[in-house]
Design an enzyme around this catalytic site. Sequence first.
Site, short mmCIF file in Angstrom:
data_model
loop_
_atom_site.label_atom_id
_atom_site.label_comp_id
_atom_site.label_asym_id
_atom_site.label_seq_id
_atom_site.Cartn_x
_atom_site.Cartn_y
_atom_site.Cartn_z
N HIS A 267 -15.88 39.01 29.32
CA HIS A 267 -16.75 38.18 28.94
C HIS A 267 -17.11 37.33 30.27
O HIS A 267 -17.84 37.51 31.00
CB HIS A 267 -16.27 37.53 27.66
CG HIS A 267 -17.25 36.67 27.04
ND1 HIS A 267 -18.47 36.50 27.26
CD2 HIS A 267 -17.21 35.77 25.85
CE1 HIS A 267 -19.32 35.73 26.92
NE2 HIS A 267 -18.48 35.12 25.96
N HIS A 308 -25.09 45.68 31.12
CA HIS A 308 -24.87 44.44 30.24
C HIS A 308 -25.18 44.81 28.88
O HIS A 308 -25.84 45.91 28.46
CB HIS A 308 -26.10 43.23 30.46
CG HIS A 308 -25.85 41.92 29.64
ND1 HIS A 308 -26.10 41.74 28.35
CD2 HIS A 308 -25.23 40.93 30.22
CE1 HIS A 308 -25.73 40.53 28.14
NE2 HIS A 308 -25.22 40.12 29.13
N ASP A 364 -23.44 37.92 36.72
CA ASP A 364 -22.34 37.91 37.20
C ASP A 364 -22.33 38.45 38.76
O ASP A 364 -21.32 37.87 39.51
CB ASP A 364 -21.01 38.49 36.33
CG ASP A 364 -20.89 37.98 35.05
OD1 ASP A 364 -20.55 36.85 34.90
OD2 ASP A 364 -20.94 38.72 34.15
#
Length: 429
Positions: A267, A308, A364
């Site tokens: 996460h 994702h 990210d």
Amino acid sequence: MADKTVSLKDNSSGKTAELPLREGTLGSSVLDIRKLPKELGHFTFDPGFKATASCESAITYLDGGKGQLMYRGYPIEQLAEKCNYLEVCYLLLHGELPSSTEKEQFETNIRYHTMINEGLRKFLDGFRYDAHPMAMMTGVLGSLSAFYHDSTNIHDPDQRIITAHRLIAKMPTLAAACYKHSIGEPVLYPRNELSYASNFLWMMWGRPTEPYEPDPVAAKALDVLFILHADHEQNASTSTVRLAGSSQTNPFGAIAAGVASLWGPAHGGANEAVLRMLDEIGSVDNIDKYIDRAKDKNDPFRLMGFGHRVYKNMDPRALIIKKLADEVLEKYGDDPRMELARRLEEIALKDEYFVERRLYPNVDFYSGIIYQALGFPYEMFTVLFAIGRTVGWIAHWMEMISDPSMVIGRPRQLYVGPAERNVPDLDDR
């Protein structure tokens, strides 16, 4: 209100159930299955809740196919360009962007709550010097209910908003305090004449012995990153906050549960994993080899920062962050990993394996490079994520608590253990 119904028939019993099909403002309709156990005697099986809407929400909408993210109907691209983080906090909490007067009052309210109780500073001293900042954050946030008894009545709207202000205001202070403890430097008091992000930079990098003025470029970058991380619908940590909060626990405990969930590498820890991956690849010359390894199902190596759970197109936050990374590195010097990341993205997006699977860079992929350029150690990356996400957790908690139909969360299970059996005597075991 249900617009349509769907009929389900149990072929073994011949029973039929008419289930309402509920329509939202945007997105897929959902089948209301609450009558299913009563009418057909069955529950549904959905590991990971991939196909289950656990609640109604008016806060955030995302379309994974289109690569779209909106807070209260406003596209993330416009919010990142035209608003600061506290304006977005106000939007998520109240449903509308603030007027100039409301913005000023809200910022004043946040500044009022930036300090932490001196007892909390002593509490931090109890952690080992090398404790992970997220471990400290989880413990310290859970302890806040022991310091702020005047705002734990979850049924009082005024206390709920005070709690919201306190959490948004104190998260940077607590985060910086955890970092200072880990490096053995004195914890600094906030400077309320500074902006939200600049104040955090002061508490992170300032020292009592010398002057320090936060860099506007760094503050702007952090502010945008906080906006991009502010909410993301019913992700793991937000769902954790809702589930914990549904028991009517105090809000500080619910948010601490969210922080614990965010800490997981699947996460909130993914941006750290991206940098470690880039360090492992080492050179542009090695990219082809690692691309081949990523495609080999028997090889444990994976390309971090690609793909994702929800987005099956480009993550809209990744596009903003990529541009932001260029601006930050122009000021703070280029990072060889940035060129490596650009080249890796370019090759992967042309490779049939990744294109077929829609494995695009996510939020990210570049954020860790920005954090590193600004001086943050790997251990602080998820803490920075938590600062930005706090308002989203609070907004969802407040939405749930104010819903008169709220019930405690209680998922079901498919039991696959032993059938009923008798306990044998000790000598017969």
